[in-house]
Design an enzyme around this catalytic site. Sequence first.
Site, PDB file in Angstrom:
ATOM      1  N   LYS A  36     -64.613  -0.762 -60.053  1.00  0.00           N
ATOM      2  CA  LYS A  36     -64.380   0.632 -59.642  1.00  0.00           C
ATOM      3  C   LYS A  36     -65.537   1.560 -60.006  1.00  0.00           C
ATOM      4  O   LYS A  36     -65.694   2.618 -59.412  1.00  0.00           O
ATOM      5  CB  LYS A  36     -63.060   1.154 -60.227  1.00  0.00           C
ATOM      6  CG  LYS A  36     -61.833   0.298 -59.900  1.00  0.00           C
ATOM      7  CD  LYS A  36     -61.778  -0.077 -58.438  1.00  0.00           C
ATOM      8  CE  LYS A  36     -60.567  -0.890 -57.999  1.00  0.00           C
ATOM      9  NZ  LYS A  36     -60.299  -2.125 -58.715  1.00  0.00           N
ATOM     10  N   TYR A  74     -47.645  -9.113 -57.170  1.00  0.00           N
ATOM     11  CA  TYR A  74     -48.715  -8.379 -57.854  1.00  0.00           C
ATOM     12  C   TYR A  74     -48.533  -8.424 -59.370  1.00  0.00           C
ATOM     13  O   TYR A  74     -47.468  -8.077 -59.889  1.00  0.00           O
ATOM     14  CB  TYR A  74     -48.721  -6.915 -57.392  1.00  0.00           C
ATOM     15  CG  TYR A  74     -49.773  -6.090 -58.123  1.00  0.00           C
ATOM     16  CD1 TYR A  74     -51.095  -6.095 -57.708  1.00  0.00           C
ATOM     17  CD2 TYR A  74     -49.445  -5.339 -59.251  1.00  0.00           C
ATOM     18  CE1 TYR A  74     -52.072  -5.377 -58.385  1.00  0.00           C
ATOM     19  CE2 TYR A  74     -50.411  -4.609 -59.935  1.00  0.00           C
ATOM     20  CZ  TYR A  74     -51.721  -4.645 -59.507  1.00  0.00           C
ATOM     21  OH  TYR A  74     -52.675  -3.930 -60.177  1.00  0.00           O
ATOM     22  N   TYR A  98     -56.447 -10.059 -61.064  1.00  0.00           N
ATOM     23  CA  TYR A  98     -57.373 -10.115 -59.918  1.00  0.00           C
ATOM     24  C   TYR A  98     -58.313 -11.326 -59.964  1.00  0.00           C
ATOM     25  O   TYR A  98     -58.178 -12.261 -59.185  1.00  0.00           O
ATOM     26  CB  TYR A  98     -58.217  -8.828 -59.866  1.00  0.00           C
ATOM     27  CG  TYR A  98     -57.425  -7.574 -59.620  1.00  0.00           C
ATOM     28  CD1 TYR A  98     -57.163  -7.145 -58.317  1.00  0.00           C
ATOM     29  CD2 TYR A  98     -56.955  -6.793 -60.680  1.00  0.00           C
ATOM     30  CE1 TYR A  98     -56.450  -5.990 -58.080  1.00  0.00           C
ATOM     31  CE2 TYR A  98     -56.237  -5.640 -60.448  1.00  0.00           C
ATOM     32  CZ  TYR A  98     -55.987  -5.236 -59.153  1.00  0.00           C
ATOM     33  OH  TYR A  98     -55.275  -4.101 -58.919  1.00  0.00           O
TER      34      TYR A  98
HETATM   35  C1  LIG Z   1     -59.300  -3.092 -58.215  1.00  0.00           C
HETATM   36  C2  LIG Z   1     -59.715  -4.458 -58.585  1.00  0.00           C
HETATM   37  C3  LIG Z   1     -59.987  -5.430 -57.599  1.00  0.00           C
HETATM   38  C4  LIG Z   1     -59.764  -5.203 -56.144  1.00  0.00           C
HETATM   39  O1  LIG Z   1     -60.703  -4.326 -55.564  1.00  0.00           O
HETATM   40  P1  LIG Z   1     -60.244  -3.409 -54.356  1.00  0.00           P
HETATM   41  O2  LIG Z   1     -61.445  -2.631 -54.005  1.00  0.00           O
HETATM   42  O3  LIG Z   1     -59.098  -2.577 -54.863  1.00  0.00           O
HETATM   43  O4  LIG Z   1     -59.790  -4.306 -53.257  1.00  0.00           O
HETATM   44  C5  LIG Z   1     -60.425  -6.662 -58.006  1.00  0.00           C
HETATM   45  N1  LIG Z   1     -60.572  -6.952 -59.324  1.00  0.00           N
HETATM   46  C6  LIG Z   1     -60.311  -6.068 -60.279  1.00  0.00           C
HETATM   47  C7  LIG Z   1     -60.457  -6.486 -61.692  1.00  0.00           C
HETATM   48  C8  LIG Z   1     -59.874  -4.782 -59.957  1.00  0.00           C
HETATM   49  O5  LIG Z   1     -59.611  -3.907 -60.932  1.00  0.00           O
END
Ligand SMILES: *Cc1c(COP(=O)(O)O)cnc(C)c1O
Length: 336
Positions: free
Chosen positions: A49, A263, A289
């Site tokens: 981010k 999720y 993720y």
């Molecule tokens: C937010 C996030 C993602 C996904 O990215 P997006 O741009 O929301 O699709 C992947 N990995 C981590 C660790 C994240 O925090």
Amino acid sequence: MQLSRFPRLRFAHLPTPLERLDRLSRLLDGPTIWIKRDDCTGLGLGGNKTRKLEYLMADALAQGADTVLTVGAVQSNHARQTAAAAARLGLACHLVLEARIGDADQAYTQNGNILLDRLLGARLHEYPSGTDMADAMAEVADQVRRAGGRPYAIPGGGSNPVGALGYVNFALELMAQATEQGVAFDHLIHATGSSGTQAGIVVGLEGLRAGIPVTGITVRRERADQEEQVMALVEATADHVGLKGAVARSAVVANSDYVGPGYGKPTPGMLAALRTLAREEGILLDPVYSGKAMDGLIDLVRRGTFRRGQNILFVHTGGQPALFAYQPTLDRAINE
Ligand SMILES: *Cc1c(COP(=O)(O)O)cnc(C)c1O
């Protein structure tokens, strides 16, 4: 495409390292696996981010904001990085958080990212699962305005055409490193959620005609839903950077085979991927993720999707603070 036309602040540690994973590659006995360490962007423990926030925060300041707001799950890495960026710029930060996971334990509700959000000085607003989070954020923005503040609302995951610029820029950075290191990538794999990462990467790589297919491993949605959402943001982002219509629908590929029950819900494959990367490479993935995305990569390699001699790039998007939020689950899984 000239990204310097767009206002940007500089607080990410860039370029992030691009490294070969020799032990993992040997273990899998298939293609050569590479990793791009976007967990190392540096701001408040980093993650993907931060690249988006360089553009979003520049936009917030240009609009005269003194407060930023954003939304996410309780263990949102995006919320934590937004809180860190706001602190660094001297802005107030409100986080509108959804208790998206029903049976959350104490580690989940109080450790990991949420502990860091509080340490970073953000104001937290928690809502039950199923709340319309866009409505909730609008309500908090109204409260800020009534108190005399000037709020700037960032969508979940920072995923709009402004935030996605961070990942268009990632594509430029990656291709420069690939040239420098003399490596040609055959495929790129990463975790996809709110879509800004994939949309930015795809627009950037297609804009450069890089010829690198991208697969987003989903962490929440079914393939068709995810691809639709990514494609919508690809079109808006391409338009924003002057590449309207340049990306074919076929360039947007999601794979939802590794989500498991939902999720943030652990899966055996995610836990195995966490253990493998920790023990073979000393690299820490996250349970929500990058662990699921790496489970996908390992499984695709084992199924023979990629050939020996190919170079496969995994983008580590960060998220390790959530390891501490999953302490009871991880503790049980560590020695299985
Ligand atoms: C937010 C996030 C993602 C996904 O990215 P997006 O741009 O929301 O699709 C992947 N990995 C981590 C660790 C994240 O925090």
